[in-house]
Motif scaffolding. Sequence first.
Motif, PDB file in Angstrom:
ATOM      1  N   SER A 605       0.801  -1.216   0.000  1.00  0.00           N
ATOM      2  CA  SER A 605       0.000   0.000   0.000  1.00  0.00           C
ATOM      3  C   SER A 605       0.838   1.272   0.000  1.00  0.00           C
ATOM      4  O   SER A 605       0.299   2.370  -0.098  1.00  0.00           O
ATOM      5  N   HIS A 659      -3.607   3.432   3.818  1.00  0.00           N
ATOM      6  CA  HIS A 659      -5.047   3.193   3.697  1.00  0.00           C
ATOM      7  C   HIS A 659      -5.858   4.036   4.682  1.00  0.00           C
ATOM      8  O   HIS A 659      -7.087   3.920   4.730  1.00  0.00           O
ATOM      9  N   VAL A 852      -5.718   2.762  -3.979  1.00  0.00           N
ATOM     10  CA  VAL A 852      -6.494   1.699  -4.613  1.00  0.00           C
ATOM     11  C   VAL A 852      -7.152   2.248  -5.867  1.00  0.00           C
ATOM     12  O   VAL A 852      -7.855   3.266  -5.812  1.00  0.00           O
TER      13      VAL A 852
END
Length: 974
Positions: A605, A659, A852
């Motif tokens: 990530s 995130h 994402v």
Amino acid sequence: MTDLTTKPATALEGSSAFAARHIGTDAEAQRRMLEAVGQPDVDTLLATAVPDTIQIEADAPTVLPAAATEAEALAELRALAARNTVRTSMIGLGYSGTLTPAVIRRNVLENPSWYTAYTPYQPEISQGRLEALLNFQTMVSDLTGLATANASMLDEATAVVEAMLLARRASKARTDRFVVDADTLPQTLAVLSGRAAAVGIELVLADLQGAGLPEGDCFGVLVQYPGASGRVWDPSAVIAAAHGRGAIAVAAADLLAATLLKAPGELGADVAAGTTQRFGVPMAMGGPHAGYLAVRAGLERQLPGRLVGVSVDADGAPAYRLSLQAREQHIRREKATSNICTAQVLLAVMASMYAVYHGPAGLRRIARDVHAAALSAAAELRRRGAEVRSEQFFDTILVGVQDADAALARAREHGVWLRRVDATTVGIAFDEVTAADAARFQPDLVAALGLEDAPEQDVDAPDGLPAGLARESEYLTHPVFNTFHSETAMMRYLKYLADLDYALDRGMIPLGSCTMKLNAATEMAAVTWPEFADLHPFAPADDVAGSLELIRQLEGWLSELTGYDAVSLQPNAGSQGELAGLLAIRAYHRANGGEGRTVCLIPSSAHGTNAASAVLAGMKVVVVACDELGNVDLADLHAKIAQHADDLAALMITYPSTHGVYEEQVRQVTDAVHAAGGQVYVDGANLNALLGHARFGDFGGDVSHLNLHKTFCIPHGGGGPGVGPVAAKQHLAAYLPGHPFAQDARVFDGPPVAAAPYGSPGILPISWAYVRMMGRDGLRAATDAAVLAANYVAARLADAYPVLYRGEDGLVAHECILDLRPLTAETGVTVDDVAKRLIDHGFHAPTMSFPVPGTLMVEPTESEDLAELDRFVAAMRAIRAEADRVGAGEWAADDNPLRNAPHTAQAVTADEWTHPYDRRTAAYPFETVLAHGGKGADRLRAVRGKYWPPVRRIDQAYGDRNLVCACPPVDAFA
């Protein structure tokens, strides 16, 4: 008349009036927000969200002073400024005194329409700054004689490093040798040396003028033009010899000299690099300044950084946008060839407007005046019997003396800084400031060199510039450089460009990972004070005592706030702070027998610069998986650690995670890495979610970079300036970036990563003022408000857009990721459609498709008030309703308000309207929202604040297929 109620006092107001003004939500607003989030109070919210294992005591002892008022902070800054002594700089070495036109200082540098803007990733609302950057690229391209220039670099030294790396990629020679002119600027040599060593490049220092290109293969050669000594010579034969060996020729060139001398491209150079500081940007003790990088045709797709190009919008009209964005590090990651993910946009705008304002004739006149001043001084010193060792030069001469230190001391007594070359040589450099009154400085120079009583002699004065190098080609012929020469015209041009753009002065920019918060006017005030702005970066320590004290204080505050033992403020971007931290880890392992420790673990990530920085630090990237909650997958982490037990160098982790969640097991992660002999790098991008609640150094961090342009209020400036300090525990402190010209006795031993010892000191007063006026309680309250705002947005939008990641407690940190993929699957409406429709509502879109794809990452920050948060929520819910109408077939998938967004004034006032929705829906979608409850301040800001984008949706692919990166002709807009 609209009824605007007064904001009630907050609990902070008694201790820090500034904190109450910085934080947008007051006590009543936060009470309403907490109800929506389902938490009784802010303390409970943060105690629930932040893991118990990393929380610090709110009342622990602190070195931070109590919060100052705005008046008190300014008074303290005035006292620090008074400890600096500004003298006339004749040091040179790539830093020149310059006269910033007042119309540019007031309307760009001091104008929030320019300094609060974000990187132009949403080009439809960035046409003004994109045009200014295209002017910059055209200016650089014209003056260097090369086909394509990028939209600026961090400084000259790092621009030359990027040129070296580009040469290695593009050269046909299969060797690791890079030949460097011995007359290169010493600070550039220092940065080159450290960066080359990390990636296995062998630097070969050579006297290129005296001995030519040394024997042996090389992939590139660097020529300083003019040299650090001031020497001007024709390097075309050396460049031709380099080409004969398949090497790439790089010229580090002075752009003002290029108005009189043949351009690097005319001499055969493939690449030119340098700085545009002397184009109206103050020295500011080293920065911020806009570096530049330009290449010949055929190398444009090798360019690092950002490149502005020309494309077309949905109507076929010319429109600007960033070109070749696949080169960005968040896409290429460990395959990136550069870790530069920012630029120096605000300073590039200033430099480009300096050229626009003066035009080619004005620049040529300034250059001639500078050269004439140097010629006159050389002649006067020769008449006095001095040994002037320079024969051919542009603005710098070397003079022999009996005692250089004594000469410098006498010069300071006369208000002048000279350069010490060696024990018996001084350097004297002229610039726009000294050229404006050259005769006044000659007696000072005569006195400094002890020549007052020397008999005058008859001497022959050389011409200074070689006749064969005189520039004959034209430059800056585009109308933009030949139109706006009156202050009225310039003021209106700058206003016109600013009005095209959306910046923080218009409304919220809710970008996840980017923290677009208030840049308060009081914080900005000291930036243009001459006591800070007019310092040369290599001035004597006694003359910069106030700045050094400010730097020491800020370092100490940042150390405490992060739990580290030492801080270097030198890195002038977050990416450079990353690199510096990884270089420190590399050096630490090597010093302790760990030469084989080269593996860097990075979660999937992570921000892309993490991987790029690791590669440029000579490390191998190994990706660690994340679980379905967005946390580091502990099982995969342990497997990777076991696999690389003998060669593990480091783990890079962002906290809170990329995130947007506080990972509960972060201590387990850091402990596992330490047990295997590795070091932990904590990316400081998300520090705004931690201040006052947790510290990187307390939960396992060994080193971190901090983004002062995020958490500590330095403005983004349209994509720069930034500051990315690197902070470390004691065992790594010795390996932080040092510098050969650092004035502070507390010098670190690591290689420099920036041209100036303290990076960009000119903007450090901003962060100093922010911390000083907020105090520890204010900083903690800012984190509270930021986390509450993110959770409020998540709670209000969760039924319309699923929140992709939450902590175990169901909360997010300071940002949340809205998942648009189900919406796209149901209706065909894409993340791009939503982002462009937000423009019609008067918003900059959140961060798109990072980390994402198909999502929006929202970070509202603590600076926004509840009315603005609610306006954003209303806009997003209205967009969801429109998407549902598309999904239901009410509007066609290819003809609806979302797919056609953004809507320009020209589009909605055209004679013909063929769309299945009305013009008001197109242009004023928020009116429908306001009709159902909006009143007072909400309605006032919506009606008065309507932003009209200047272009429709831009065709990104067209611009890459048809690469045009300089100012288009005027008839293109007909």
